[in-house]
Design an enzyme around this catalytic site. Structure first.
Site, mmCIF file in Angstrom:
data_model
loop_
_atom_site.group_PDB
_atom_site.id
_atom_site.type_symbol
_atom_site.label_atom_id
_atom_site.label_comp_id
_atom_site.label_asym_id
_atom_site.label_seq_id
_atom_site.Cartn_x
_atom_site.Cartn_y
_atom_site.Cartn_z
ATOM 1 N N GLU A 1 -16.227 -0.541 -8.792
ATOM 2 C CA GLU A 1 -15.277 -1.008 -7.920
ATOM 3 C C GLU A 1 -14.301 -0.161 -7.745
ATOM 4 O O GLU A 1 -12.909 -0.395 -7.500
ATOM 5 C CB GLU A 1 -14.521 -2.753 -8.058
ATOM 6 C CG GLU A 1 -15.208 -3.230 -8.319
ATOM 7 C CD GLU A 1 -14.477 -4.760 -8.937
ATOM 8 O OE1 GLU A 1 -13.562 -4.649 -9.822
ATOM 9 O OE2 GLU A 1 -15.553 -6.342 -9.202
ATOM 10 N N GLY B 1 -11.387 2.051 -5.678
ATOM 11 C CA GLY B 1 -9.862 1.723 -4.473
ATOM 12 C C GLY B 1 -9.314 2.944 -4.191
ATOM 13 O O GLY B 1 -10.468 3.738 -3.439
ATOM 14 N N ARG B 2 -8.343 3.255 -4.935
ATOM 15 C CA ARG B 2 -7.858 4.738 -4.626
ATOM 16 C C ARG B 2 -8.262 6.035 -4.857
ATOM 17 O O ARG B 2 -8.400 6.757 -4.034
ATOM 18 C CB ARG B 2 -6.711 4.816 -5.782
ATOM 19 C CG ARG B 2 -6.637 5.462 -7.077
ATOM 20 C CD ARG B 2 -5.351 5.642 -8.015
ATOM 21 N NE ARG B 2 -5.584 4.064 -8.469
ATOM 22 C CZ ARG B 2 -4.108 3.691 -8.603
ATOM 23 N NH1 ARG B 2 -2.053 4.374 -8.600
ATOM 24 N NH2 ARG B 2 -4.059 2.833 -9.250
ATOM 25 N N CYS C 1 18.311 -0.749 1.761
ATOM 26 C CA CYS C 1 19.934 -0.865 1.056
ATOM 27 C C CYS C 1 19.383 -0.732 -0.646
ATOM 28 O O CYS C 1 19.927 -1.641 -1.237
ATOM 29 C CB CYS C 1 20.809 -1.650 1.529
ATOM 30 S SG CYS C 1 21.546 -1.399 2.544
ATOM 31 N N GLU C 2 18.987 -0.100 -1.240
ATOM 32 C CA GLU C 2 18.779 -0.267 -3.047
ATOM 33 C C GLU C 2 18.782 1.284 -3.663
ATOM 34 O O GLU C 2 18.404 2.392 -2.693
ATOM 35 C CB GLU C 2 17.375 -0.342 -3.364
ATOM 36 C CG GLU C 2 17.443 -2.308 -2.429
ATOM 37 C CD GLU C 2 16.781 -3.260 -3.684
ATOM 38 O OE1 GLU C 2 16.469 -2.511 -5.177
ATOM 39 O OE2 GLU C 2 16.320 -3.725 -3.330
ATOM 40 N N GLY D 1 -9.987 2.090 -11.029
ATOM 41 C CA GLY D 1 -9.678 2.597 -11.527
ATOM 42 C C GLY D 1 -10.165 4.107 -11.859
ATOM 43 O O GLY D 1 -8.947 5.166 -12.201
ATOM 44 N N ARG E 1 5.414 2.494 -4.653
ATOM 45 C CA ARG E 1 4.990 3.305 -5.090
ATOM 46 C C ARG E 1 5.689 3.998 -6.141
ATOM 47 O O ARG E 1 5.833 4.089 -7.450
ATOM 48 C CB ARG E 1 3.987 4.555 -5.264
ATOM 49 C CG ARG E 1 2.355 3.438 -4.953
ATOM 50 C CD ARG E 1 1.176 3.938 -5.256
ATOM 51 N NE ARG E 1 0.340 3.903 -5.934
ATOM 52 C CZ ARG E 1 0.437 5.241 -7.252
ATOM 53 N NH1 ARG E 1 1.474 6.104 -6.652
ATOM 54 N NH2 ARG E 1 0.258 4.653 -8.099
ATOM 55 N N TYR F 1 -2.402 2.257 -1.662
ATOM 56 C CA TYR F 1 -0.873 1.442 -1.981
ATOM 57 C C TYR F 1 0.171 1.627 -1.388
ATOM 58 O O TYR F 1 1.259 1.475 -1.840
ATOM 59 C CB TYR F 1 -0.593 1.287 -3.431
ATOM 60 C CG TYR F 1 -2.602 0.095 -4.580
ATOM 61 C CD1 TYR F 1 -2.757 -0.496 -4.365
ATOM 62 C CD2 TYR F 1 -3.655 1.789 -4.749
ATOM 63 C CE1 TYR F 1 -3.977 -1.370 -5.274
ATOM 64 C CE2 TYR F 1 -4.564 1.359 -5.591
ATOM 65 C CZ TYR F 1 -4.895 -0.401 -5.725
ATOM 66 O OH TYR F 1 -5.999 -0.361 -6.342
HETATM 67 N N1 LLP Z 1 -10.790 -4.089 -9.435
HETATM 68 C C1 LLP Z 1 -10.160 -4.469 -9.955
HETATM 69 C C2 LLP Z 1 -10.557 -6.013 -10.621
HETATM 70 C C3 LLP Z 1 -8.872 -4.404 -9.350
HETATM 71 O O1 LLP Z 1 -8.118 -5.289 -9.729
HETATM 72 C C4 LLP Z 1 -8.530 -2.966 -9.403
HETATM 73 C C5 LLP Z 1 -6.764 -2.537 -9.171
HETATM 74 C C6 LLP Z 1 -9.426 -2.123 -8.628
HETATM 75 C C7 LLP Z 1 -10.583 -2.866 -8.742
HETATM 76 C C8 LLP Z 1 -8.888 -1.338 -7.726
HETATM 77 O O2 LLP Z 1 -8.840 -0.341 -8.603
HETATM 78 P P1 LLP Z 1 -7.882 1.439 -8.019
HETATM 79 O O3 LLP Z 1 -9.669 1.973 -8.169
HETATM 80 O O4 LLP Z 1 -8.020 1.217 -6.760
HETATM 81 O O5 LLP Z 1 -7.672 2.341 -9.054
HETATM 82 N N2 LLP Z 1 -0.183 -0.902 -7.100
HETATM 83 C C9 LLP Z 1 -1.054 -0.370 -8.419
HETATM 84 C C10 LLP Z 1 -2.230 0.019 -8.567
HETATM 85 C C11 LLP Z 1 -2.625 -1.955 -8.626
HETATM 86 C C12 LLP Z 1 -3.842 -1.846 -9.111
HETATM 87 C C13 LLP Z 1 -4.616 -3.175 -8.927
HETATM 88 N N3 LLP Z 1 -5.816 -3.585 -9.177
HETATM 89 C C14 LLP Z 1 -0.633 0.566 -7.474
HETATM 90 O O6 LLP Z 1 -0.054 1.571 -6.593
HETATM 91 O O7 LLP Z 1 -0.776 2.063 -8.665
#
Ligand code: LLP
Length: 434
Positions: free
Chosen positions: A274, A276-277, A356-357, A240, A313, A385
């Protein structure tokens, strides 16, 4: 932030011109910077070094095999959420002992794959799932390791409702009151060893406070369990951490770490993170081409050859992504990426896709340098994402992906063709109903 910058009016990814890549492979194309991935991982690791954590990159944010390989080679573990992502980790030669696997709907086949591939932890979401993992592990003569996903009922009010997961009323994990009973019931299971806790409160989280609140709740729970003779050895605090959708938007890694590290430093817990982004978001852009300019009422529209099918997004979360042409007059070279750009000569433009949206909008009422047919446009902070959520809606092939490293560029996923899009439909087969 990242290795995308304007030099002499042209957008570069590291040392390579973005337009040269698009000339060679066409558009739309996702372009990633290897240096940005490496730099982000290294500085994230450095900020949290005092915890000696296992960092599990969230494959769901950007899961191309080349990216998983690149991060694995740096010693990064992986956060997975499906059999498909576990398979990706295997294919990329990831260290499976550093793989965590979350997800509320793990199927028997996925659990089997997790166990046989030797993943580190199942992040367990319910009582029934725990029993199922134990049953499957027993049938395979193996032992699985579990972290109970605890829902701390904490959330960041700035996080979009669709990506908040730490509230009590979500489908994720079990609430803190039930967690104690969970450990009492399953804490001694021999085939699913439950000695860890997993948290993930949502994404993006724009300040350390929600993490602090959630971790404190988890530490209280761990202390209460200890008093009952139940030992928790590992705490996974999830992902997150934010990305810079605008320049300087996200807190630095050090800001998160300064608040989080002191809470966990002397606990003796193995910590898992964990991200991600925050690793992948700024490491990628989506480059497309203006097909048409048209007027609709008072609005000027720029219609691209990409849209919600390649980057959902904005349509799904009203997310802001900085959009700018890949070649600009010197006066339009942006010193910063901001939601509101203040430069003489910008034109209010609605940037949309071909789908088409009506929701197929990339940028609403955005002040941009004047765009013409044939101009290329980059959508920034598109690494996370983006491609992973792309679809073939309207039978549109998905873009190519290119990884730049210094002065080299490599196609790491070919552009889909119309034939690819229909490939699995070409040989209808009667269902054997016997
Ligand atoms: N760990 C778990 C259990 C998660 O569910 C997620 C993301 C992460 C780690 C990684 O989160 P990050 O560090 O990437 O924020 N599609 C949405 C985001 C969905 C996130 C789902 N879970 C968007 O584009 O904002």
């Amino acid at each position: 932030m990242d290795a995308f910058k304007y030099e002499n009016s042209k957008l570069l990814c590291e040392e390579v011109s973005v337009d040269q890549i698009a000339d060679a492979v066409g558009s739309p194309v996702y372009i990633y910077s290897a240096k940005t991935f490496r730099d982000h991982f290294a500085s994230f690791q450095k900020a949290f070094a005092d915890l000696d954590p296992i960092i599990c990159y969230s494959i769901k944010s950007c899961g191309n095999l080349a990216i998983i390989k690149l991060l694995s080679e740096l010693g990064c573990g992986m956060d997975t959420v499906s059999g498909g992502e576990i398979y990706r980790a295997q294919q990329a030669d990831a260290d499976m002992s550093k793989v965590v696997y979350a997800g509320v709907g793990k199927t028997d086949a996925e659990i089997k794959l997790g166990i046989t591939s030797g993943i580190g932890w199942f992040n367990i979401e319910s009582e029934m799932e725990c029993e199922n993992i134990s049953r499957i592990a027993k049938s395979l003569g193996k032992v699985a390791h579990g972290a109970l996903r605890v829902n701390p009922d904490i959330y960041d009010p700035k996080t979009h409702d669709k990506t908040t997961t730490g509230k009590k009323e979500t489908k994720f994990g079990v609430d803190i009151e039930r967690a104690k009973q969970f450990f009492r019931t399953y804490g001694k299971d021999e085939h699913c060893v439950l000695d860890a806790i997993h948290l993930h409160i949502g994404s993006p989280i724009y300040s350390p406070e929600p993490y602090v609140m959630a971790i404190k709740k988890a530490l209280d729970l761990i202390a209460e369990l200890k008093a009952e003779g139940i030992e928790v050895k590992t705490l996974d605090i999830g992902g997150g951490y934010a990305a810079d959708y605008e320049s300087g938007k996200s807190p630095s890694y050090q800001t998160y770490a300064d608040a989080i590290v002191p809470l966990l430093k002397d606990t003796g817990l193995q910590v898992i993170l964990e991200p991600g982004r925050t690793i992948s978001g700024n490491a990628g852009i989506l480059v497309s081409e203006v097909q048409y300019i048209k007027q609709g009422g008072n609005k000027k529209f720029a219609i691209l050859n990409t849209g919600m099918h390649h980057m959902i997004r904005p349509a799904m979360y009203e997310a802001f992504h900085f959009v700018w042409p890949t070649q600009v007059d010197a006066k339009f070279e942006p010193a910063e990426r901001k939601e509101v750009m203040d430069m003489d000569g910008l034109v209010k433009t609605e940037v949309v896709g071909p789908i088409c949206e009506t929701s197929d909008t990339i940028a609403k009422d955005r002040m941009l340098p004047p765009l013409e047919r044939g101009d290329r446009v980059a959508m920034f902070t598109a690494g996370a994402y983006g491609m992973v959520m792309a679809s073939n809606y309207n039978a549109m092939p998905r873009p190519a992906e290119v990884l730049v490293d210094g002065d080299t560029a490599t196609v790491i996923r070919q552009r889909e063709t119309y034939a690819d899009v229909v490939a699995l439909e070409e040989s209808p087969m009667p269902v054997d109903l016997a």
